[in-house]
Design a protein around this motif. Structure first.
Motif, short mmCIF file in Angstrom:
data_model
loop_
_atom_site.label_atom_id
_atom_site.label_comp_id
_atom_site.label_asym_id
_atom_site.label_seq_id
_atom_site.Cartn_x
_atom_site.Cartn_y
_atom_site.Cartn_z
N GLY A 71 -3.28 -8.14 -10.78
CA GLY A 71 -3.72 -9.35 -10.09
C GLY A 71 -5.12 -9.81 -10.45
O GLY A 71 -5.55 -10.88 -10.02
N VAL A 72 -5.87 -9.04 -11.22
CA VAL A 72 -7.23 -9.42 -11.60
C VAL A 72 -7.18 -10.13 -12.94
O VAL A 72 -6.62 -9.62 -13.90
N ARG A 88 -8.23 -5.30 3.16
CA ARG A 88 -6.92 -5.77 3.61
C ARG A 88 -7.01 -6.16 5.09
O ARG A 88 -7.45 -5.37 5.92
N SER A 89 -6.57 -7.36 5.40
CA SER A 89 -6.52 -7.84 6.78
C SER A 89 -5.07 -8.09 7.15
O SER A 89 -4.30 -8.65 6.36
N GLN A 90 -4.71 -7.68 8.35
CA GLN A 90 -3.34 -7.87 8.80
C GLN A 90 -3.35 -8.44 10.22
O GLN A 90 -4.04 -7.93 11.10
N GLN A 103 -5.63 -9.89 1.18
CA GLN A 103 -6.56 -8.97 0.55
C GLN A 103 -7.71 -9.78 -0.01
O GLN A 103 -7.50 -10.71 -0.79
N ASP A 104 -8.93 -9.43 0.40
CA ASP A 104 -10.13 -10.10 -0.06
C ASP A 104 -10.93 -9.15 -0.94
O ASP A 104 -11.33 -8.07 -0.50
N PRO A 105 -11.16 -9.54 -2.20
CA PRO A 105 -11.92 -8.66 -3.09
C PRO A 105 -13.40 -8.59 -2.69
O PRO A 105 -13.94 -9.53 -2.13
#
Length: 112
Positions: A71-72, A88-90, A103-105
């Motif tokens: 994904g990068v 990772r946020s859920q 998902q925030d890098p």
């Protein structure tokens, strides 16, 4: 960034009983690392790390490219592989149960 390399080499080469030394070359290069940084002013260590990592990442010829994670896209350096990650946020809806995952890098993670 030769001053940074010299500091790291001196730190690890002298061992635990080495005399203290002042990183004057880095202190004198503060304006080149971050325009707002000045010798004698109190600065944030986390902010300094961010500027150093950003500057090292931009120095493309001096940084070895690393294998990209899924994904990068674009340039991905060894430095980024050491310091980066994804947060990772859920969220789950209480009514229907639908889940949203994102998902925030990040290059570093501030623990507050």
């Amino acid at each position: 960034f030769c001053a940074l390399e010299d500091l790291v080499q001196r730190t690890f080469a002298q061992g635990p009983r080495s005399p203290a030394f002042a990183p004057r070359a880095i202190a004198n290069a503060l304006p080149a690392i971050a325009k707002g940084f000045r010798l004698g002013r109190q600065e944030d260590a986390h902010e300094f790390l961010r500027y150093v990592l950003e500057k090292l990442t931009k120095e493309g010829s001096a940084v070895v490219e690393a294998a990209r994670p899924p994904g990068v896209t674009g340039k991905y350096t060894a430095l980024q592989s050491w310091f980066s990650g994804a947060l990772r946020s859920q969220i789950q809806c209480c009514h229907c149960g639908h889940e949203s995952n994102t998902q925030d890098p990040f290059l570093d993670l501030s623990l507050e």
